[in-house]
Design a protein around this motif. Structure first.
Motif, PDB file in Angstrom:
ATOM      1  N   ALA A 137      54.991  44.218  42.271  1.00 25.66           N
ATOM      2  CA  ALA A 137      54.866  42.798  42.607  1.00 25.66           C
ATOM      3  C   ALA A 137      53.664  42.560  43.518  1.00 25.66           C
ATOM      4  O   ALA A 137      52.920  41.592  43.351  1.00 25.66           O
ATOM      5  N   GLU A 138      53.452  43.462  44.468  1.00 25.90           N
ATOM      6  CA  GLU A 138      52.319  43.333  45.382  1.00 25.90           C
ATOM      7  C   GLU A 138      51.002  43.504  44.633  1.00 25.90           C
ATOM      8  O   GLU A 138      50.034  42.774  44.869  1.00 25.90           O
ATOM      9  N   ALA A 139      50.981  44.450  43.694  1.00 24.36           N
ATOM     10  CA  ALA A 139      49.777  44.663  42.888  1.00 24.36           C
ATOM     11  C   ALA A 139      49.474  43.445  42.025  1.00 24.36           C
ATOM     12  O   ALA A 139      48.314  43.047  41.881  1.00 24.36           O
ATOM     13  N   MET A 140      50.507  42.832  41.466  1.00 26.59           N
ATOM     14  CA  MET A 140      50.317  41.637  40.632  1.00 26.59           C
ATOM     15  C   MET A 140      49.789  40.470  41.480  1.00 26.59           C
ATOM     16  O   MET A 140      48.941  39.712  41.032  1.00 26.59           O
ATOM     17  N   LYS A 141      50.294  40.333  42.713  1.00 27.06           N
ATOM     18  CA  LYS A 141      49.813  39.271  43.593  1.00 27.06           C
ATOM     19  C   LYS A 141      48.340  39.458  43.917  1.00 27.06           C
ATOM     20  O   LYS A 141      47.562  38.505  43.915  1.00 27.06           O
ATOM     21  N   ARG A 142      47.935  40.700  44.164  1.00 27.82           N
ATOM     22  CA  ARG A 142      46.532  40.980  44.468  1.00 27.82           C
ATOM     23  C   ARG A 142      45.647  40.684  43.263  1.00 27.82           C
ATOM     24  O   ARG A 142      44.563  40.122  43.401  1.00 27.82           O
ATOM     25  N   LYS A 143      46.117  41.070  42.077  1.00 25.91           N
ATOM     26  CA  LYS A 143      45.337  40.835  40.859  1.00 25.91           C
ATOM     27  C   LYS A 143      45.189  39.334  40.613  1.00 25.91           C
ATOM     28  O   LYS A 143      44.118  38.860  40.236  1.00 25.91           O
ATOM     29  N   LEU A 144      46.254  38.578  40.826  1.00 24.78           N
ATOM     30  CA  LEU A 144      46.211  37.130  40.662  1.00 24.78           C
ATOM     31  C   LEU A 144      45.240  36.504  41.656  1.00 24.78           C
ATOM     32  O   LEU A 144      44.482  35.602  41.307  1.00 24.78           O
ATOM     33  N   GLU A 145      45.238  37.019  42.878  1.00 27.56           N
ATOM     34  CA  GLU A 145      44.310  36.522  43.903  1.00 27.56           C
ATOM     35  C   GLU A 145      42.859  36.779  43.490  1.00 27.56           C
ATOM     36  O   GLU A 145      41.997  35.912  43.629  1.00 27.56           O
ATOM     37  N   GLN A 146      42.605  37.950  42.918  1.00 28.36           N
ATOM     38  CA  GLN A 146      41.247  38.276  42.455  1.00 28.36           C
ATOM     39  C   GLN A 146      40.831  37.345  41.326  1.00 28.36           C
ATOM     40  O   GLN A 146      39.686  36.885  41.269  1.00 28.36           O
ATOM     41  N   LYS A 147      41.756  37.049  40.416  1.00 27.12           N
ATOM     42  CA  LYS A 147      41.446  36.153  39.307  1.00 27.12           C
ATOM     43  C   LYS A 147      41.144  34.745  39.811  1.00 27.12           C
ATOM     44  O   LYS A 147      40.244  34.074  39.320  1.00 27.12           O
ATOM     45  N   LYS A 148      41.894  34.290  40.811  1.00 27.35           N
ATOM     46  CA  LYS A 148      41.665  32.966  41.370  1.00 27.35           C
ATOM     47  C   LYS A 148      40.290  32.892  42.022  1.00 27.35           C
ATOM     48  O   LYS A 148      39.573  31.905  41.877  1.00 27.35           O
ATOM     49  N   GLN A 149      39.907  33.946  42.744  1.00 28.95           N
ATOM     50  CA  GLN A 149      38.602  33.973  43.389  1.00 28.95           C
ATOM     51  C   GLN A 149      37.491  33.998  42.349  1.00 28.95           C
ATOM     52  O   GLN A 149      36.472  33.330  42.501  1.00 28.95           O
ATOM     53  N   ALA A 150      37.688  34.749  41.261  1.00 24.38           N
ATOM     54  CA  ALA A 150      36.683  34.821  40.208  1.00 24.38           C
ATOM     55  C   ALA A 150      36.539  33.471  39.515  1.00 24.38           C
ATOM     56  O   ALA A 150      35.427  33.033  39.214  1.00 24.38           O
ATOM     57  N   SER A 151      37.654  32.796  39.266  1.00 27.26           N
ATOM     58  CA  SER A 151      37.574  31.493  38.608  1.00 27.26           C
ATOM     59  C   SER A 151      36.944  30.460  39.536  1.00 27.26           C
ATOM     60  O   SER A 151      36.260  29.549  39.075  1.00 27.26           O
ATOM     61  N   ALA A 152      37.156  30.596  40.833  1.00 25.55           N
ATOM     62  CA  ALA A 152      36.530  29.674  41.787  1.00 25.55           C
ATOM     63  C   ALA A 152      35.017  29.850  41.772  1.00 25.55           C
ATOM     64  O   ALA A 152      34.271  28.872  41.865  1.00 25.55           O
ATOM     65  N   LYS A 153      34.559  31.084  41.617  1.00 29.25           N
ATOM     66  CA  LYS A 153      33.115  31.333  41.549  1.00 29.25           C
ATOM     67  C   LYS A 153      32.530  30.707  40.299  1.00 29.25           C
ATOM     68  O   LYS A 153      31.461  30.111  40.351  1.00 29.25           O
ATOM     69  N   THR A 154      33.218  30.828  39.173  1.00 26.76           N
ATOM     70  CA  THR A 154      32.688  30.260  37.931  1.00 26.76           C
ATOM     71  C   THR A 154      32.691  28.739  37.996  1.00 26.76           C
ATOM     72  O   THR A 154      31.799  28.101  37.459  1.00 26.76           O
ATOM     73  N   LYS A 155      33.665  28.149  38.663  1.00 26.99           N
ATOM     74  CA  LYS A 155      33.699  26.687  38.811  1.00 26.99           C
ATOM     75  C   LYS A 155      32.518  26.223  39.648  1.00 26.99           C
ATOM     76  O   LYS A 155      31.924  25.188  39.377  1.00 26.99           O
ATOM     77  N   ASP A 156      32.161  26.997  40.682  1.00 25.95           N
ATOM     78  CA  ASP A 156      31.002  26.648  41.495  1.00 25.95           C
ATOM     79  C   ASP A 156      29.738  26.678  40.658  1.00 25.95           C
ATOM     80  O   ASP A 156      28.867  25.831  40.803  1.00 25.95           O
ATOM     81  N   LEU A 157      29.631  27.647  39.780  1.00 28.20           N
ATOM     82  CA  LEU A 157      28.444  27.751  38.935  1.00 28.20           C
ATOM     83  C   LEU A 157      28.374  26.597  37.952  1.00 28.20           C
ATOM     84  O   LEU A 157      27.298  26.100  37.637  1.00 28.20           O
ATOM     85  N   GLN A 158      29.520  26.149  37.466  1.00 32.18           N
ATOM     86  CA  GLN A 158      29.541  25.062  36.503  1.00 32.18           C
ATOM     87  C   GLN A 158      29.258  23.713  37.172  1.00 32.18           C
ATOM     88  O   GLN A 158      28.830  22.779  36.519  1.00 32.18           O
ATOM     89  N   ASN A 159      29.482  23.622  38.448  1.00 32.90           N
ATOM     90  CA  ASN A 159      29.295  22.354  39.154  1.00 32.90           C
ATOM     91  C   ASN A 159      27.865  22.158  39.644  1.00 32.90           C
ATOM     92  O   ASN A 159      27.622  21.337  40.505  1.00 32.90           O
ATOM     93  N   GLY A 160      26.924  22.922  39.120  1.00 29.62           N
ATOM     94  CA  GLY A 160      25.536  22.705  39.490  1.00 29.62           C
ATOM     95  C   GLY A 160      24.943  23.803  40.333  1.00 29.62           C
ATOM     96  O   GLY A 160      23.754  23.785  40.604  1.00 29.62           O
ATOM     97  N   HIS A 161      25.711  24.736  40.789  1.00 27.56           N
ATOM     98  CA  HIS A 161      25.175  25.846  41.557  1.00 27.56           C
ATOM     99  C   HIS A 161      24.714  26.914  40.565  1.00 27.56           C
ATOM    100  O   HIS A 161      25.507  27.496  39.856  1.00 27.56           O
ATOM    101  N   HIS A 162      23.413  27.128  40.529  1.00 36.30           N
ATOM    102  CA  HIS A 162      22.863  28.058  39.550  1.00 36.30           C
ATOM    103  C   HIS A 162      22.689  29.432  40.165  1.00 36.30           C
ATOM    104  O   HIS A 162      22.451  29.582  41.355  1.00 36.30           O
ATOM    105  N   THR A 163      22.757  30.432  39.315  1.00 37.67           N
ATOM    106  CA  THR A 163      22.572  31.798  39.759  1.00 37.67           C
ATOM    107  C   THR A 163      21.278  32.345  39.172  1.00 37.67           C
ATOM    108  O   THR A 163      20.792  31.850  38.163  1.00 37.67           O
ATOM    109  N   THR A 164      20.742  33.369  39.791  1.00 37.96           N
ATOM    110  CA  THR A 164      19.508  33.971  39.300  1.00 37.96           C
ATOM    111  C   THR A 164      19.788  35.264  38.556  1.00 37.96           C
ATOM    112  O   THR A 164      18.864  36.023  38.289  1.00 37.96           O
TER     113      THR A 164
END
Length: 71
Positions: free
Chosen positions: A22-49
């Motif tokens: 259960a703890e491992a699943m919570k950590r994995k879910l947290e990582q996925k949320k952080q990754a999706s937050a990064k992609t949302k930032d990129l889609q909102n006009g923040h460009h990467t090089t």
């Protein structure tokens, strides 16, 4: 304090403890949320090089119906 951030499953006395499923699943879910937050930032006009791999370009095949029918 920084040692605990580097090794999330390490106890203060330096021993490594086993984590539950259960703890491992919570950590994995947290990582996925952080990754999706990064992609949302990129889609909102923040460009990467970063260099991105090109996708294949699917070319349209020519229509050879006239050649097949002999017209």
């Amino acid at each position: 304090m920084s040692e605990q951030l580097d090794k999330p499953n390490a106890e203060p006395n330096g021993e490594v403890r086993k984590i539950t499923l259960a703890e491992a699943m919570k950590r994995k879910l947290e990582q996925k949320k952080q990754a999706s937050a990064k992609t949302k930032d990129l889609q909102n006009g923040h460009h990467t090089t970063d260099v991105k791999q090109m996708k294949t370009q699917i070319n349209k095949k020519p229509n050879n119906q006239k050649r097949r029918t002999g017209v």
